[in-house]
Motif scaffolding. Structure first.
Motif, PDB file in Angstrom:
ATOM      1  N   VAL A  33       0.826  -1.212   0.000  1.00 30.06           N
ATOM      2  CA  VAL A  33       0.000   0.000   0.000  1.00 30.06           C
ATOM      3  C   VAL A  33       0.862   1.265   0.000  1.00 30.06           C
ATOM      4  CG1 VAL A  33      -1.873   1.247   1.141  1.00 30.06           C
ATOM      5  CG2 VAL A  33      -1.776  -1.249   1.306  1.00 30.06           C
ATOM      6  N   VAL A  34       0.894   1.945  -1.146  1.00 30.34           N
ATOM      7  CA  VAL A  34       1.470   3.303  -1.209  1.00 30.34           C
ATOM      8  C   VAL A  34       0.541   4.235  -1.989  1.00 30.34           C
ATOM      9  CG1 VAL A  34       3.920   2.702  -0.951  1.00 30.34           C
ATOM     10  CG2 VAL A  34       2.890   2.674  -3.209  1.00 30.34           C
ATOM     11  N   TRP A  35      -0.446   3.652  -2.663  1.00 23.88           N
ATOM     12  CA  TRP A  35      -1.476   4.417  -3.379  1.00 23.88           C
ATOM     13  C   TRP A  35      -2.749   3.567  -3.361  1.00 23.88           C
ATOM     14  CZ3 TRP A  35      -2.404   0.701  -6.831  1.00 23.88           C
ATOM     15  CH2 TRP A  35      -1.337  -0.010  -7.386  1.00 23.88           C
ATOM     16  N   GLY A  36      -3.810   4.039  -4.032  1.00 23.10           N
ATOM     17  CA  GLY A  36      -5.059   3.268  -4.067  1.00 23.10           C
ATOM     18  C   GLY A  36      -5.807   3.281  -2.749  1.00 23.10           C
ATOM     19  N   THR A  37      -5.628   4.362  -2.005  1.00 22.08           N
ATOM     20  CA  THR A  37      -6.198   4.455  -0.653  1.00 22.08           C
ATOM     21  C   THR A  37      -7.698   4.172  -0.620  1.00 22.08           C
ATOM     22  OG1 THR A  37      -4.502   6.090  -0.136  1.00 22.08           O
ATOM     23  CG2 THR A  37      -6.391   5.979   1.360  1.00 22.08           C
ATOM     24  N   GLU A  38      -8.428   4.641  -1.645  1.00 21.52           N
ATOM     25  CA  GLU A  38      -9.894   4.482  -1.634  1.00 21.52           C
ATOM     26  C   GLU A  38     -10.307   3.006  -1.693  1.00 21.52           C
ATOM     27  OE1 GLU A  38      -8.934   5.722  -6.000  1.00 21.52           O
ATOM     28  OE2 GLU A  38      -7.986   5.826  -4.029  1.00 21.52           O
ATOM     29  N   TYR A  39      -9.409   2.114  -2.149  1.00 22.30           N
ATOM     30  CA  TYR A  39      -9.756   0.694  -2.263  1.00 22.30           C
ATOM     31  C   TYR A  39      -9.366  -0.118  -1.023  1.00 22.30           C
ATOM     32  CZ  TYR A  39     -10.328   2.182  -7.062  1.00 22.30           C
ATOM     33  OH  TYR A  39     -10.725   2.860  -8.180  1.00 22.30           O
ATOM     34  N   VAL A  40      -8.585   0.482  -0.132  1.00 25.88           N
ATOM     35  CA  VAL A  40      -8.115  -0.254   1.054  1.00 25.88           C
ATOM     36  C   VAL A  40      -9.271  -0.667   1.967  1.00 25.88           C
ATOM     37  CG1 VAL A  40      -6.654  -0.142   3.124  1.00 25.88           C
ATOM     38  CG2 VAL A  40      -5.789   0.730   0.940  1.00 25.88           C
ATOM     39  N   PRO A  41     -10.214   0.244   2.301  1.00 24.24           N
ATOM     40  CA  PRO A  41     -11.345  -0.184   3.150  1.00 24.24           C
ATOM     41  C   PRO A  41     -12.182  -1.287   2.500  1.00 24.24           C
ATOM     42  CG  PRO A  41     -11.233   2.213   3.042  1.00 24.24           C
ATOM     43  CD  PRO A  41     -10.277   1.688   2.005  1.00 24.24           C
ATOM     44  N   LYS A  42     -12.322  -1.246   1.172  1.00 20.88           N
ATOM     45  CA  LYS A  42     -13.097  -2.270   0.467  1.00 20.88           C
ATOM     46  C   LYS A  42     -12.403  -3.631   0.565  1.00 20.88           C
ATOM     47  CE  LYS A  42     -14.931   1.174  -2.741  1.00 20.88           C
ATOM     48  NZ  LYS A  42     -14.901   1.716  -4.099  1.00 20.88           N
ATOM     49  N   ILE A  43     -11.087  -3.632   0.391  1.00 22.37           N
ATOM     50  CA  ILE A  43     -10.327  -4.885   0.509  1.00 22.37           C
ATOM     51  C   ILE A  43     -10.445  -5.431   1.930  1.00 22.37           C
ATOM     52  CG2 ILE A  43      -7.975  -5.846   0.527  1.00 22.37           C
ATOM     53  CD1 ILE A  43      -7.391  -4.058  -1.919  1.00 22.37           C
ATOM     54  N   LEU A  44     -10.316  -4.551   2.910  1.00 32.25           N
ATOM     55  CA  LEU A  44     -10.432  -4.966   4.315  1.00 32.25           C
ATOM     56  C   LEU A  44     -11.806  -5.577   4.581  1.00 32.25           C
ATOM     57  CD1 LEU A  44      -9.391  -5.141   7.207  1.00 32.25           C
ATOM     58  CD2 LEU A  44     -10.122  -2.775   7.548  1.00 32.25           C
ATOM     59  N   SER A  45     -12.850  -4.947   4.070  1.00 34.46           N
ATOM     60  CA  SER A  45     -14.217  -5.426   4.259  1.00 34.46           C
ATOM     61  C   SER A  45     -14.404  -6.821   3.650  1.00 34.46           C
ATOM     62  CB  SER A  45     -15.185  -4.421   3.625  1.00 34.46           C
ATOM     63  OG  SER A  45     -16.497  -4.922   3.670  1.00 34.46           O
ATOM     64  N   ILE A  46     -13.868  -7.031   2.446  1.00 27.09           N
ATOM     65  CA  ILE A  46     -13.989  -8.338   1.774  1.00 27.09           C
ATOM     66  C   ILE A  46     -13.228  -9.411   2.561  1.00 27.09           C
ATOM     67  CG2 ILE A  46     -13.407  -9.645  -0.318  1.00 27.09           C
ATOM     68  CD1 ILE A  46     -13.734  -6.870  -1.828  1.00 27.09           C
ATOM     69  N   LEU A  47     -12.055  -9.069   3.048  1.00 25.03           N
ATOM     70  CA  LEU A  47     -11.267 -10.022   3.853  1.00 25.03           C
ATOM     71  C   LEU A  47     -12.042 -10.423   5.104  1.00 25.03           C
ATOM     72  CD1 LEU A  47      -7.739  -8.374   3.577  1.00 25.03           C
ATOM     73  CD2 LEU A  47      -8.407 -10.580   2.584  1.00 25.03           C
ATOM     74  N   ARG A  48     -12.622  -9.418   5.769  1.00 27.85           N
ATOM     75  CA  ARG A  48     -13.391  -9.694   6.998  1.00 27.85           C
ATOM     76  C   ARG A  48     -14.587 -10.594   6.705  1.00 27.85           C
ATOM     77  NH1 ARG A  48     -13.544  -3.679   9.805  1.00 27.85           N
ATOM     78  NH2 ARG A  48     -12.532  -4.284  11.741  1.00 27.85           N
ATOM     79  N   GLN A  49     -15.312 -10.289   5.636  1.00 31.68           N
ATOM     80  CA  GLN A  49     -16.496 -11.074   5.274  1.00 31.68           C
ATOM     81  C   GLN A  49     -16.138 -12.535   5.017  1.00 31.68           C
ATOM     82  OE1 GLN A  49     -18.156  -8.987   1.892  1.00 31.68           O
ATOM     83  NE2 GLN A  49     -18.424  -7.126   3.113  1.00 31.68           N
TER      84      GLN A  49
END
Length: 201
Positions: A33-49
């Motif tokens: 992670v050094v860019w693409g900040t807007e996609y980080v919460p989405k990735i985290l959410s998918i991992l959690r699910q």
């Protein structure tokens, strides 16, 4: 006496880790992670699910700029790694400059997340003897990858990303990812397919 000490210090630093030594049906996701900040919460959410873990290798400058999000990753139980401070070509840097870059990133990441990273993934996947020696001096294994999703390329469709992983999935494989829209689209199906094959992520 003391010659054993000289011999020990002359030993080459350990090489980079391209896969985890295991026969267990487990794979690791490494998200740089050094860019693409807007996609980080989405990735985290998918991992959690999907009850999946990942190691997020954070750029130090990114962690300093996005402390709340960096802290959220750590709070969610994700492993936090070091991806250098300013995403430099570290194989062009001196030993001291490598130490400074990695240490500065560790400080920034620890300040943001409360977690001290113990793993180092070099920017661009570039390393040489100097990078390895600096990481070894900091007692940080250098982490590479087994499977590159190449998810940052515009022509990497979610299907192609999944195919790259599933065609090469094996125990201990380290799967390299980045926060992109394509990764977000590919991840739910990919995690489901890995689970169906009996892999723990």
């Amino acid at each position: 006496g003391g010659s054993w000490l000289r011999t020990a210090s002359a030993a080459p630093p350990p090489g980079p880790v391209y896969r985890v030594a295991t026969t267990a049906p487990e794979v690791a996701l490494a998200v740089n992670v050094v860019w693409g900040t807007e996609y980080v919460p989405k990735i985290l959410s998918i991992l959690r699910q999907n009850h999946a873990q990942a190691t997020f290798f954070l750029g130090g400058a990114w962690a300093a700029s996005h402390p709340a999000l960096a802290r959220e990753l750590a709070a969610a139980g994700m492993e936090i790694g070091n991806h250098g401070y300013a995403h430099r070509h570290q194989s062009t840097l001196s030993f001291d400059a490598n130490l400074a870059e990695i240490t500065r990133a560790t400080r920034a990441i620890e300040l943001a997340t409360g977690v001290r990273p113990t793993l180092f993934a070099p920017p661009y996947g570039e390393y040489n003897a100097t990078v390895l020696a600096a990481a070894a001096a900091l007692h940080m294994p250098v982490i590479m990858w087994t499977i590159d999703t190449i998810d940052w390329r515009p022509d990497s469709s979610p299907g192609l990303i999944a195919q790259r992983v599933l065609s090469r999935a094996a125990p201990g494989a380290i799967i390299l990812m980045h926060p992109t829209e394509r990764t977000v689209d590919a991840l739910p199906g990919l995690l489901k397919a890995l689970a169906e094959r009996g892999y723990r992520v």
